[in-house]
Design a protein around this motif. Structure first.
Motif, PDB file in Angstrom:
ATOM      1  N   UNK A  10       7.152  -6.945   3.897  1.00 13.91           N
ATOM      2  CA  UNK A  10       7.798  -5.629   3.847  1.00 13.91           C
ATOM      3  C   UNK A  10       8.734  -5.500   5.042  1.00 13.91           C
ATOM      4  N   UNK A  11      10.001  -5.387   4.774  1.00 13.93           N
ATOM      5  CA  UNK A  11      10.993  -5.201   5.830  1.00 13.93           C
ATOM      6  C   UNK A  11      11.045  -3.704   6.151  1.00 13.93           C
ATOM      7  N   UNK A  22       2.812  -0.997   2.214  1.00 20.81           N
ATOM      8  CA  UNK A  22       1.778  -1.851   2.818  1.00 20.81           C
ATOM      9  C   UNK A  22       0.386  -1.412   2.384  1.00 20.81           C
ATOM     10  N   UNK A  23       0.114  -0.126   2.477  1.00 21.95           N
ATOM     11  CA  UNK A  23      -1.216   0.393   2.125  1.00 21.95           C
ATOM     12  C   UNK A  23      -1.507   0.181   0.643  1.00 21.95           C
ATOM     13  N   UNK A  24      -0.525   0.441  -0.206  1.00 21.30           N
ATOM     14  CA  UNK A  24      -0.719   0.297  -1.647  1.00 21.30           C
ATOM     15  C   UNK A  24      -0.913  -1.159  -2.037  1.00 21.30           C
ATOM     16  N   UNK A  53      -4.485  -0.467   8.482  1.00 18.74           N
ATOM     17  CA  UNK A  53      -3.404  -0.982   9.332  1.00 18.74           C
ATOM     18  C   UNK A  53      -3.780  -2.325   9.947  1.00 18.74           C
ATOM     19  N   UNK A  54      -5.058  -2.514  10.251  1.00 15.55           N
ATOM     20  CA  UNK A  54      -5.511  -3.748  10.892  1.00 15.55           C
ATOM     21  C   UNK A  54      -5.478  -4.952   9.944  1.00 15.55           C
ATOM     22  N   UNK A  55      -5.267  -4.708   8.664  1.00 14.00           N
ATOM     23  CA  UNK A  55      -5.214  -5.794   7.683  1.00 14.00           C
ATOM     24  C   UNK A  55      -3.795  -6.303   7.453  1.00 14.00           C
ATOM     25  N   UNK A  56      -2.829  -5.666   8.088  1.00 11.85           N
ATOM     26  CA  UNK A  56      -1.423  -6.056   7.938  1.00 11.85           C
ATOM     27  C   UNK A  56      -1.005  -6.936   9.109  1.00 11.85           C
ATOM     28  N   UNK A  57      -0.208  -7.958   8.824  1.00 13.76           N
ATOM     29  CA  UNK A  57       0.383  -8.773   9.887  1.00 13.76           C
ATOM     30  C   UNK A  57       1.668  -8.077  10.357  1.00 13.76           C
ATOM     31  N   UNK A  58       1.652  -7.593  11.578  1.00 13.00           N
ATOM     32  CA  UNK A  58       2.811  -6.873  12.109  1.00 13.00           C
ATOM     33  C   UNK A  58       3.654  -7.807  12.970  1.00 13.00           C
TER      34      UNK A  58
END
Length: 328
Positions: A10-11, A22-24, A53-58
């Motif tokens: 996701x840009x 991201x959440x969806x 949020x902690x499951x996303x690679x930022x």
């Protein structure tokens, strides 16, 4: 055989639409990575950090500089481009986020009064540095798309990798300068030209109307309610009864053709008529449509999707019937 684990990039994943995507996507079992100029994880307007949020690679990255994120592209099955600007050289986004009505209005007025595209090369270069329509809405998407189609995928997919671009319905003119929708349409054309000859990729262009959320964007809720009421009234009005939208369309037929008919085929009055007849859309519904489009098995999802098509894609009518039955 184990199902293929899909991963999307996701840009702009820490923005209003991007964070919802991201959440969806996580809720649908996808893996998610995000790039943004700060690289910071998303937080609620009150500064809270939900567990998802902690499951996303930022990641920190610049959409205009592929070298900052090219290493992520081989490992993803779809890319979603969510960044954009409604007004050039203004702080309207922070004003909307903070619920500051005077700042939102002043940003809009400033953008409209300086909406003309200058012929001065120095001024145009300054606008590019500060965030022009062309730079943010068009060029950033084309850079990311080019980087995707030239990458060598290292993941297995069930179908072509999707590039999903958040475009817009043409229903904001003349309240928003025409450069906004023109840059969106230019991006769509550029993306399609890049991928149409490559069967390993498909382009999806999500065209929402006004996107709202009652908690994260409360400042837009009154406007969304009024537009929804207008769309409902117009939809139920008898065909023989003149409506504000029909009057605007008739008046618009007498106006000169736009300078770029390939991008904006009708007048600003036609766009205003669409604003009165196309309902606003909740950000959750936009994100759900995006995640369906990102599914590699949905090879049928490609091309532009306006609000009616977005609703059909997420099963809007079926959901309405289920809700009605639950309350019967």
């Amino acid at each position: 055989m184990e199902p293929i684990v899909q991963k999307i990039l996701v840009v702009g994943g820490n923005g209003f639409v991007g964070s919802t995507v991201c959440r969806t996507a996580l809720a649908r079992g996808m893996q998610v990575a995000s790039i943004s100029s700060s690289g910071r994880p998303w937080q609620t307007p009150k500064g809270h950090t939900p567990s998802w949020v902690h499951k996303v690679e930022w990641h920190k990255g610049d959409a205009l500089k592929p070298e900052t994120y090219a290493h992520l592209l081989p490992g993803v099955t779809a890319v979603v481009h969510t960044i954009g600007t409604l007004f050039e050289k203004s702080g309207y986004k922070s004003a909307v986020k903070d619920g500051n009505v005077p700042r939102v209005l002043s940003s809009a007025v400033a953008a409209l009064t300086g909406a003309g595209r200058s012929a001065n090369p120095l001024e145009r270069e300054e606008k590019r540095r500060e965030g022009s329509y062309e730079l943010v809405n068009r060029d950033s998407a084309l850079k990311v798309c080019e980087a995707l189609v030239t990458s060598q995928p290292t993941v297995q997919t069930d179908g072509p990798r999707a590039f999903i671009y958040i475009s817009a319905e043409d229903c904001l003119r003349p309240l928003v300068p025409s450069g906004y929708i023109e840059s969106k349409r230019e991006a769509e054309v550029g993306i399609e030209n890049m991928i149409k000859a490559n069967p390993n990729y498909r382009g999806v262009y999500i065209r929402p109307s006004l996107i709202y959320h009652p908690h994260f964007r409360p400042i837009m809720s009154p406007v969304a309610a009024l537009l929804d009421l207008s769309a409902t009234i117009h939809a139920r009005a008898p065909a023989s009864l003149p409506t504000p939208a029909s009057v605007l369309r008739r008046l618009g037929d007498f106006l000169p053709r736009p300078a770029r008919p390939d991008l904006t085929p009708d007048s600003p009055l036609h766009a205003m008529a669409r604003a009165l007849t196309i309902p606003p859309i909740h950000v959750d519904h936009v994100a759900e449509a995006i995640c369906i489009a990102a599914d590699n098995a949905r090879t049928d999802v490609r091309g532009p999707y306006g609000v009616p098509e977005i609703r059909a894609l997420i099963g809007w009518h079926q959901k309405g019937q289920q809700q009605a039955a639950a309350h019967a």
